[in-house]
Enzyme design. Sequence first.
Site, PDB file in Angstrom:
ATOM      1  N   ALA A  77       0.869  -1.178   0.000  1.00  0.00           N
ATOM      2  CA  ALA A  77       0.000   0.000   0.000  1.00  0.00           C
ATOM      3  C   ALA A  77       0.903   1.225   0.000  1.00  0.00           C
ATOM      4  O   ALA A  77       1.248   1.760   1.052  1.00  0.00           O
ATOM      5  CB  ALA A  77      -0.928   0.003   1.209  1.00  0.00           C
TER       6      ALA A  77
ATOM      7  N   CYS B 146      -6.931   0.725  -8.631  1.00  0.00           N
ATOM      8  CA  CYS B 146      -6.078   0.700  -7.444  1.00  0.00           C
ATOM      9  C   CYS B 146      -6.912   0.264  -6.243  1.00  0.00           C
ATOM     10  O   CYS B 146      -7.955   0.863  -5.960  1.00  0.00           O
ATOM     11  CB  CYS B 146      -5.477   2.080  -7.186  1.00  0.00           C
ATOM     12  SG  CYS B 146      -4.440   2.139  -5.706  1.00  0.00           S
TER      13      CYS B 146
ATOM     14  N   GLY C 230      -0.793 -10.057 -13.340  1.00  0.00           N
ATOM     15  CA  GLY C 230      -1.198 -10.809 -12.158  1.00  0.00           C
ATOM     16  C   GLY C 230      -0.409 -12.096 -12.020  1.00  0.00           C
ATOM     17  O   GLY C 230      -0.750 -13.108 -12.626  1.00  0.00           O
ATOM     18  N   GLY C 231       0.673 -12.054 -11.263  1.00  0.00           N
ATOM     19  CA  GLY C 231       1.413 -13.268 -10.941  1.00  0.00           C
ATOM     20  C   GLY C 231       2.252 -13.865 -12.040  1.00  0.00           C
ATOM     21  O   GLY C 231       2.546 -15.061 -12.013  1.00  0.00           O
TER      22      GLY C 231
ATOM     23  N   ASN D  27      -5.547  -5.671 -11.567  1.00  0.00           N
ATOM     24  CA  ASN D  27      -4.657  -5.022 -10.614  1.00  0.00           C
ATOM     25  C   ASN D  27      -4.493  -5.931  -9.400  1.00  0.00           C
ATOM     26  O   ASN D  27      -5.070  -7.023  -9.358  1.00  0.00           O
ATOM     27  CB  ASN D  27      -5.247  -3.660 -10.200  1.00  0.00           C
ATOM     28  CG  ASN D  27      -4.177  -2.647  -9.812  1.00  0.00           C
ATOM     29  OD1 ASN D  27      -3.166  -2.989  -9.205  1.00  0.00           O
ATOM     30  ND2 ASN D  27      -4.404  -1.393 -10.163  1.00  0.00           N
TER      31      ASN D  27
ATOM     32  N   ASN E  33      -5.881   4.163 -14.657  1.00  0.00           N
ATOM     33  CA  ASN E  33      -5.877   3.303 -13.477  1.00  0.00           C
ATOM     34  C   ASN E  33      -7.242   3.385 -12.798  1.00  0.00           C
ATOM     35  O   ASN E  33      -7.483   4.239 -11.941  1.00  0.00           O
ATOM     36  CB  ASN E  33      -4.756   3.717 -12.518  1.00  0.00           C
ATOM     37  CG  ASN E  33      -4.634   2.780 -11.333  1.00  0.00           C
ATOM     38  OD1 ASN E  33      -5.492   1.933 -11.100  1.00  0.00           O
ATOM     39  ND2 ASN E  33      -3.576   2.937 -10.570  1.00  0.00           N
TER      40      ASN E  33
ATOM     41  N   GLY F  75       0.138   4.011  -1.780  1.00  0.00           N
ATOM     42  CA  GLY F  75      -0.737   5.180  -1.728  1.00  0.00           C
ATOM     43  C   GLY F  75      -0.593   6.123  -2.897  1.00  0.00           C
ATOM     44  O   GLY F  75      -0.852   7.323  -2.781  1.00  0.00           O
TER      45      GLY F  75
END
Length: 306
Positions: free
Chosen positions: A73, A132, A244-245, A193, A129, A75
Amino acid sequence: MYSQPELSISIAGLRLQRPVGNASGILGWEPREARLVEEGGGGFFVAKSVTYQPRKGYPQPHLYPVAGGIVNAVGLANPGFREASKMLAQTVEEASIPVIASIAGGAPGEWVEMASTLEEAGVSAVELNLSCPHFAGGGLELGQDPAAVASVVSAVASTLRIPVIAKLGYSDRLVDAASKALEAGARGLTLINSMRAMKIDVYAKKPVLGNRVGGLSGKPIHPIAVRAVYEVYGETRADIFAAGGVESWEDAVEFYLAGAKAVQVGAAFITIGPHVLRSIVEGVRRYLWVEGFRSLQDIVGYAHRA
């Protein structure tokens, strides 16, 4: 005579020589960061998201490793779009791969002004985006509302000449939101995300992140991301950047078979290093040759034939 399979591909109005790059958030806006991607074997650079006003971000700690991934996080810490656009203009000048800007706004007018300024800086495309997991009032909250997604995408896409890419997070309304984004003028999508998550220190007896709640990225979310790409591609046949991964060529191939044309690497860029991009590219090329395919395009969405 042996001919190497073709990896270059057209996606969302861009021509990529290599269908692997970094995900937004792990690097900033400077030329040296784009060089990390280029030298690591990547075919495109995605800058960190910028906001209308500068943001300090959340209190430390920002990152915490978990099994197979990272909870974070930050921010959306950034200097604001005006300062970032100056850095990106220099990055565009020095880079030999497409440079994609990323923005996170509030009101449609903010999105339009940021995108227009970044277009003037020379970026190849703008990623919105809309996903988030820890940006109050925007991000995933906005991206879960198909009508709000359409409003933002329409405002930006109707203003820009360069491609607009909508980055959406996983939700029950993902397919609907993706469809609305495309109808509103998005040339492509980025899916997905990081996912809302928390880690608690059992001895300190409190959350490990300064913001308490963050986003989970890395291998644990890969099957969820594959499902997201498969479902959205099945309904829309959209041009998709998958995220993603991804940490191996097998992960990337899964995404291509599900319907993606390119993949973005996030957590593995940090945990393994920039060279992971070249490893993925070489592995994908080998896979295509062994399986008898002439090009990457030949396997995009192939799993839908089953």
